[in-house]
Design a protein around this motif. Sequence first.
Motif, mmCIF file in Angstrom:
data_model
loop_
_atom_site.group_PDB
_atom_site.id
_atom_site.type_symbol
_atom_site.label_atom_id
_atom_site.label_comp_id
_atom_site.label_asym_id
_atom_site.label_seq_id
_atom_site.Cartn_x
_atom_site.Cartn_y
_atom_site.Cartn_z
ATOM 1 N N SER A 270 -9.874 12.187 7.395
ATOM 2 C CA SER A 270 -8.638 12.961 7.494
ATOM 3 C C SER A 270 -8.316 13.268 8.951
ATOM 4 O O SER A 270 -9.153 13.090 9.841
ATOM 5 N N VAL A 271 -7.103 13.758 9.158
ATOM 6 C CA VAL A 271 -6.672 14.135 10.509
ATOM 7 C C VAL A 271 -7.557 15.248 11.056
ATOM 8 O O VAL A 271 -7.942 15.237 12.232
ATOM 9 N N LYS A 272 -7.894 16.223 10.219
ATOM 10 C CA LYS A 272 -8.709 17.342 10.689
ATOM 11 C C LYS A 272 -10.133 16.924 11.026
ATOM 12 O O LYS A 272 -10.775 17.501 11.904
ATOM 13 N N ALA A 273 -10.639 15.926 10.347
ATOM 14 C CA ALA A 273 -12.012 15.486 10.602
ATOM 15 C C ALA A 273 -12.120 14.603 11.843
ATOM 16 O O ALA A 273 -13.209 14.394 12.367
ATOM 17 N N ALA A 274 -10.997 14.096 12.325
ATOM 18 C CA ALA A 274 -11.014 13.168 13.463
ATOM 19 C C ALA A 274 -11.403 13.887 14.749
ATOM 20 O O ALA A 274 -11.012 15.039 14.974
ATOM 21 N N ARG A 275 -12.151 13.191 15.596
ATOM 22 C CA ARG A 275 -12.498 13.717 16.920
ATOM 23 C C ARG A 275 -11.490 13.137 17.927
ATOM 24 O O ARG A 275 -11.752 12.139 18.585
ATOM 25 N N TRP A 276 -10.363 13.790 17.990
ATOM 26 C CA TRP A 276 -9.275 13.310 18.835
ATOM 27 C C TRP A 276 -9.619 13.452 20.308
ATOM 28 O O TRP A 276 -10.244 14.429 20.727
ATOM 29 N N SER A 277 -9.166 12.501 21.104
ATOM 30 C CA SER A 277 -9.301 12.588 22.558
ATOM 31 C C SER A 277 -7.980 13.050 23.158
ATOM 32 O O SER A 277 -6.952 13.109 22.472
ATOM 33 N N ALA A 278 -8.000 13.357 24.446
ATOM 34 C CA ALA A 278 -6.774 13.776 25.122
ATOM 35 C C ALA A 278 -5.724 12.665 25.082
ATOM 36 O O ALA A 278 -4.523 12.931 24.903
ATOM 37 N N ALA A 279 -6.159 11.424 25.219
ATOM 38 C CA ALA A 279 -5.210 10.296 25.174
ATOM 39 C C ALA A 279 -4.623 10.130 23.775
ATOM 40 O O ALA A 279 -3.452 9.747 23.627
ATOM 41 N N ASP A 280 -5.423 10.405 22.730
ATOM 42 C CA ASP A 280 -4.908 10.341 21.354
ATOM 43 C C ASP A 280 -3.795 11.365 21.146
ATOM 44 O O ASP A 280 -2.781 11.089 20.492
ATOM 45 N N ALA A 281 -3.992 12.566 21.703
ATOM 46 C CA ALA A 281 -2.993 13.620 21.543
ATOM 47 C C ALA A 281 -1.658 13.212 22.161
ATOM 48 O O ALA A 281 -0.590 13.551 21.641
ATOM 49 N N VAL A 282 -1.709 12.469 23.266
ATOM 50 C CA VAL A 282 -0.473 11.990 23.891
ATOM 51 C C VAL A 282 0.225 10.975 22.986
ATOM 52 O O VAL A 282 1.454 10.967 22.871
ATOM 53 N N LEU A 283 -0.563 10.117 22.310
ATOM 54 C CA LEU A 283 0.015 9.156 21.374
ATOM 55 C C LEU A 283 0.707 9.873 20.211
ATOM 56 O O LEU A 283 1.785 9.465 19.764
ATOM 57 N N ILE A 284 0.090 10.931 19.744
ATOM 58 C CA ILE A 284 0.692 11.709 18.651
ATOM 59 C C ILE A 284 1.991 12.354 19.123
ATOM 60 O O ILE A 284 2.987 12.400 18.396
ATOM 61 N N ASP A 285 1.995 12.848 20.367
ATOM 62 C CA ASP A 285 3.208 13.456 20.914
ATOM 63 C C ASP A 285 4.332 12.430 21.031
ATOM 64 O O ASP A 285 5.497 12.734 20.744
ATOM 65 N N GLU A 286 3.989 11.209 21.449
ATOM 66 C CA GLU A 286 4.984 10.142 21.539
ATOM 67 C C GLU A 286 5.574 9.857 20.157
ATOM 68 O O GLU A 286 6.794 9.706 20.007
ATOM 69 N N THR A 287 4.708 9.794 19.144
ATOM 70 C CA THR A 287 5.169 9.527 17.783
ATOM 71 C C THR A 287 6.050 10.663 17.271
ATOM 72 O O THR A 287 7.081 10.427 16.628
ATOM 73 N N ALA A 288 5.636 11.906 17.575
ATOM 74 C CA ALA A 288 6.425 13.062 17.140
ATOM 75 C C ALA A 288 7.824 13.017 17.740
ATOM 76 O O ALA A 288 8.811 13.368 17.081
ATOM 77 N N ASP A 289 7.930 12.543 18.988
ATOM 78 C CA ASP A 289 9.246 12.450 19.623
ATOM 79 C C ASP A 289 10.079 11.324 19.024
ATOM 80 O O ASP A 289 11.307 11.419 18.969
ATOM 81 N N LEU A 290 9.438 10.247 18.586
ATOM 82 C CA LEU A 290 10.170 9.180 17.908
ATOM 83 C C LEU A 290 10.778 9.678 16.601
ATOM 84 O O LEU A 290 11.827 9.200 16.162
ATOM 85 N N ILE A 291 10.126 10.672 16.007
ATOM 86 C CA ILE A 291 10.607 11.220 14.736
ATOM 87 C C ILE A 291 11.633 12.328 14.972
ATOM 88 O O ILE A 291 12.697 12.354 14.356
ATOM 89 N N GLN A 292 11.317 13.241 15.881
ATOM 90 C CA GLN A 292 12.196 14.381 16.150
ATOM 91 C C GLN A 292 12.252 14.625 17.648
ATOM 92 O O GLN A 292 11.209 14.746 18.290
#
Length: 690
Positions: free
Chosen positions: A439-461
Motif C-alpha cells: 500500500s501507499v502507507k507501507a511504502a518507504r518513499w524517498s524525497a525524489a518519489d515525493a517530487v514525482l507524486i507532486d508532479e502527478t498531483a499537478d497533472l490532475i489538479q
Amino acid sequence: MSTPVHDPLDGPGSRADDPLARERSHLAHSRSALRAMREDVEALDIRDVTANWVNAEVLARQIDERIKALADLSDTPLFFGRLDYLHAPGADRAEGAEGERFYIGRRHVHDADGDPMVIDWRAPVSQPFYRASKKDPLDVGLRRRFGYTGGDLTAYEDEHLSDPQETATTSKLLQQEIERPRVGPMRDIVATIQPEQDEIVRSGLGGTVCVQGGPGTGKTAVGLHRVAYLLYAHRERLARTGTLVIGPNRSFLHYIEQVLPALGELTVQQATVDDLVAHVEVRGTDEAAAAVVKGDARMAQVLRRALYAHVSMPTEPVVVVRGSRRWRVPAYELEELVRELLERDIRYGAAREALPQRIAHAVLVQMERSGEAPDDRVQDAVARNGAVKAAVKEVWPAVDPAKLVLRLLTDADFLAGHAEGILDEDEQKTILWAKPVRSVKAARWSAADAVLIDETADLIQRTHSLGHVVLDEAQDLSPMQYRAVGRRCTTGSATVLGDLAQGTTPWATRSWDQALAHLGKQEGHIEELTAGFRVPTDVIAYASRLLPHIAPGLTPVASVRENPGFFEVRTAAGTGEIVAACEELLRNEGSTGLIAADARVPALAEALTAAGITYLAPGEETTRETRLTLVPASLAKGLEYDYVVLDEPRAVVDGEPDERTGLRRLYVALTRAVSGLVVAHSAPLPAQLA
C-alpha cells in the motif's frame, strides 16, 4: 571622504554645535516617534467598525502584525545613513528639496504631524544612498553613514559627492559593518548594499532574476532584500498572491529567518522543497543513480503517459431516464466528447469534472429538439444522474497520485509500457523497487518519489501559484525539483539564487539557462555577482584553486575586503589538536564553526565534550556564552562564521560519491569563514589544493 568621527563627550546634546550630538538627538526623537506610532496602533478600537466576527478576526490579525512590524529593536540601528540633496524637485532632479535631508533606515518613521523622520530604504528617494557616486552624484550633495556600537550611534562619515576637490575613497564604516563579528542568526545588509546588488534588489516584480554568485557575494541577502523591496512596491498585489522563500534545509531557514522581520516584513513564508511536496511521509533514501533518473525531467513525460492511459474510449451508450422519457447518447458521440477534452490538454481532474456536464449538455440538446425547455438546473441534475456518473467512472476514472507512482515503481510492465522511448531498460531497472509494496502507507518513499507524486498531483489538479518565490541554493536541485518550484509561481515571478561551483548533488545544475527552462521561466535574465564581501582575500584565493576542477569557466570571486583575514594550514595529529584550534579561535570575538566530514562529527563531538567545550548544532542560535557550532560538511552550505576550523579536507572529499562532488563540498566548507580559517589535517591534502 572623512574618517569616522567619534564623540569626545559622553551624552547627546552636550555641545550645541556637535554634529554627532545632533544626530544622536535625531535618533532619540525618531525612536520616540516610532514608539508613538506603535502606541497609536495598539490603542485602536475596532469594536464599532467590523461587520461580523470574521472581519474582526482579520482586522485584529492585521493590527497585531502592524504592531510587530513597528517594534524598535534596541540593538538594530533605526537609521544608518543620511542624504542631503542639492536642489528642489524638477523634471531632471532627484526627489529632494533644496536644503532638505533624509535619514535612511529600515522602516518609515513619522512624527505627530506626519512629517518623515526616517525614510524607508526601499523608497525611491532612498535609492541614491546606494547608487550615487562621484561620477554620478544623482543630485546628492552629501551622503553620511553612521556607525553604531550596539544600538548607540557612535560615529559618522561623510562623502561630499558634488565636491570636485574631494577624491573617492573606501568607506571605513562600510568596511567595519561588513566585517562586524557574527553572533546569532543572519542579519540584514540594508546598510551595506552595493550598486550592483541594489540593481537586482529593485528589479521589477514582473521579471524572473537568476543570480549566480560565489561565496560571500551576498546573493542570499540580495534575494531576501528583493522580497522586502517587492512587498514595499507591490504590497497589495503580493498580499493577495503571497510570497515564499525556499531554502535547502531547516538549518538554513532558521539561520535566515530573522532578516525579513528586522525589515518589518512578517508575512513571507519559508519552506524547503521537501516541505512543498510533502504528500507522503519520506522514510527511504535512493541510491544516487536512482535519484538521478527520478529527478530527470523526462519523468514528467512518463507520468503524463501513465496518467492519461487511464482514459478509455466509450463502447456503450449512456441512457438517462427522466420521468417517463429515456434519453440516449450514443457511444460515438461520447467518444467525440472525450477526444475533445483530451485535445484541449487541460488538467486530468478538470477534464474529468467537465465530462459529466458535456454529456448532460448533449442530453439537453435532445430535450430541446423534442420541444422541452430545460434550464441549468436540469443540466446539473442530468450531470449527477447515476448512468452519467457510471459512464464517467468507466471512461475517465479518478486517479490517486501516490498510487500511480507506486505502480510505476513496482510494476515493471506498467513502467515499460509508459517509459518506452523515454527511459532505456537500464534506467527503468534503476528506479524499480526490488520488493513489492502492499500500500501507499507501507511504502518507504524517498524525497525524489515525493517530487514525482507532486508532479502527478499537478497533472490532475493545478497547483496554487504565488506572486513571488525566492529559491536559494538552487544549484542543488534536480530538474523535477525545479518543476515543483515552478508550479508554485506559474502566474508569478521568481528570484533564483545559487553558485554552480557549490553544486554538491549528483544531479547538480549544469547551467542556469537549463535551470530557468525547467522552472518554466525561460524569459528570466541571469546576473552575476563577483565581488566578495564576506570571505577574506587569502581564504577565497585558497578556495578558488578548486574552481578549474569543479566549475571551469566560472569567474572567481574577488574579495573587496581590505582585511586579508587570518588563514593557516596546519598539521593536526588527532582530535585533541582540532579541539585546541577551536579553543584558540574562540579567544577572538564572534562565532566559530568546526566543519568536518559527516563521518568524523561523532568523534569530534566526543572530544569537545571531554574538553568541556559546549557547542551547537547547525541552525541553533549562537549566544555570547556558546559561540562554537559543530557542522557536518553536508549542512555547511549557506552558513557563515567569523572563524572556521576545517577538519581533514581529504575526508570531506572522500565522503561524497565522486571526486567532483567531493571537491565542491570542500569548496563550500572552505568558504564559510568571515574573518579567519584554520585548515587542519593529518592525511595529505587533495592535490587540487596544491
